[in-house]
Design an enzyme around this catalytic site. Structure first.
Site, PDB file in Angstrom:
ATOM      1  CD  GLU A 188      -5.676 -11.394   6.940  1.00  0.00           C
ATOM      2  OE1 GLU A 188      -5.919 -12.379   7.658  1.00  0.00           O
ATOM      3  OE2 GLU A 188      -6.548 -10.782   6.300  1.00  0.00           O
ATOM      4  CE  LYS A 243       0.787 -12.417   0.377  1.00  0.00           C
ATOM      5  NZ  LYS A 243       0.870 -11.256   1.299  1.00  0.00           N
ATOM      6  CB  SER A 245       5.816  -7.669   4.416  1.00  0.00           C
ATOM      7  OG  SER A 245       5.212  -8.821   4.969  1.00  0.00           O
ATOM      8  CG  ASP A 292       1.200 -11.306  -2.855  1.00  0.00           C
ATOM      9  OD1 ASP A 292       1.792 -10.342  -2.350  1.00  0.00           O
ATOM     10  OD2 ASP A 292      -0.004 -11.545  -2.661  1.00  0.00           O
ATOM     11  CB  ALA A 331      -0.916  -0.008   1.222  1.00  0.00           C
TER      12      ALA A 331
END
EC number: 1.1.1.94
Length: 332
Positions: A282, A192, A255, A245, A141
């Site tokens: 996540e 991932k 990340s 990704d 982002a």
């Protein structure tokens, strides 16, 4: 121009809302935090997630669920996986017409082992479901919001939804490919995150490039094994939703999954690391889901198994690395 409601005011939802607004669409963001809503409407910023970004002045925000639902016929579901079913159910309870759902979540639901599109499909009555798709790929982002060149994949069981997603988001800094393998694109994005946490651990311990490369390569192998078992096209994992990704998430401090792993590798406890980050990671929830799913499907996933032991059984990271290196001899 098209009206779009973005459910969720995290970093990626905000960055994509900005893309949509800059593409000329009318964008309403929905979030529970009234302070964040007021900040966006007044200052055109979302400093908690994108500290230095100035957002398009045409983006508006609300905490009113009914207003958000009535605003548009296309919904961008930019919520954590663990919140997706609850919010989708709340939306369904207020729907009176068909809506198209595009999600950007990267996870597997605990307990049910369902992908996010399946969670949305479960939650939305068929008479209100005009189609469900995903937008996924290597896309921090922080880079998207400052117009760094980024390439992602749009996928759905309905090719019209994939094409719609491509048309809505694509511009001169965000390139969108369509992909017919919804299962593969969703699994690539979710799985991932497990490898990214493990990659952060390796970096935090201080291991070198050899270990990092081995982890990503063998990580991709177990992602592909499970994906194929669940009906994905193995070639998808060589594309943007797979290795693309994987690379970006396993090599960058942008990340949150990598960052959590790095902190664990440095010796911090999970509670300590998460309190410092104050963000949803996540990979934690996905590791729990995939650990049990792989056992149910009888798929060998040694890196996932090792990370599960670190996260949920308090096994030391160095002990898990030792166990991985001392596994029985195998052919690649």
């Amino acid at each position: 121009m098209t009206k779009i409601t973005v459910f969720g005011m995290g970093s990626f939802g905000t960055a994509l809302a900005n893309v949509l607004a800059e593409n000329g669409h009318d964008v309403l963001m929905w979030g529970k935090n009234q302070e964040a809503v007021d900040e966006l409407n007044t200052c055109h910023t979302n400093k908690k997630y994108l500290k230095y970004a100035k957002l398009d002045v045409n983006i508006i925000a609300t905490s009113d669920m009914t207003k958000a639902i009535q605003y548009a016929d296309i919904y961008l579901m930019a919520l954590p996986t663990k919140a997706m079913r609850e919010v989708a159910t709340q939306i369904n309870d207020k729907l009176t017409s068909k809506k198209t759902f595009i999600h950007v979540a990267k996870g597997i639901e605990n307990g049910t082992f369902k992908r996010v599109s399946e969670m949305i499909e479960d939650s939305i009555s068929p008479e209100y479901n005009a189609g469900i798709g995903v937008l996924s790929g290597p896309s921090h982002a922080e880079e998207v919001v400052v117009k760094q060149p980024t390439t992602v994949a749009a996928s759905s069981k309905d090719k019209n939804v994939s094409k719609l997603t491509q048309d809505l988001f694509m511009n001169d800094y965000l390139r969108v490919y369509t992909n017919d393998d919804l299962v593969g694109v969703e699994l690539g994005g979710a799985l991932k995150n497990i490898i990214a946490v493990a990659s952060g651990i390796v970096a935090g311990i201080g291991y070198g490039d050899n270990a990092k490369a081995a982890l990503m390569t063998r990580g991709l192998a177990e992602i592909s094994r499970l994906g194929e078992k669940l009906g994905a096209d193995p070639m998808t994992f060589l594309g943007l939703g797979g290795i693309g990704d994987l690379i970006v998430t396993c090599t960058s401090t942008h990340s949150r999954n990598f960052t959590l792993g790095y902190k664990l590798g440095q010796g911090e406890s999970m509670d300590q690391a998460l309190s410092e980050m104050n963000m949803v990671v996540e990979g934690i929830y996905t590791t729990k889901s995939v650990y049990h799913l792989a056992k149910e499907k009888n798929v060998d996933m040694p890196i996932t198994n090792a990370l599960y032991r670190v996260l949920f059984e308090n096994i030391s990271v160095k002990e898990c690395v030792k166990d991985l290196m001392e596994r029985d001899k195998k052919s690649e």
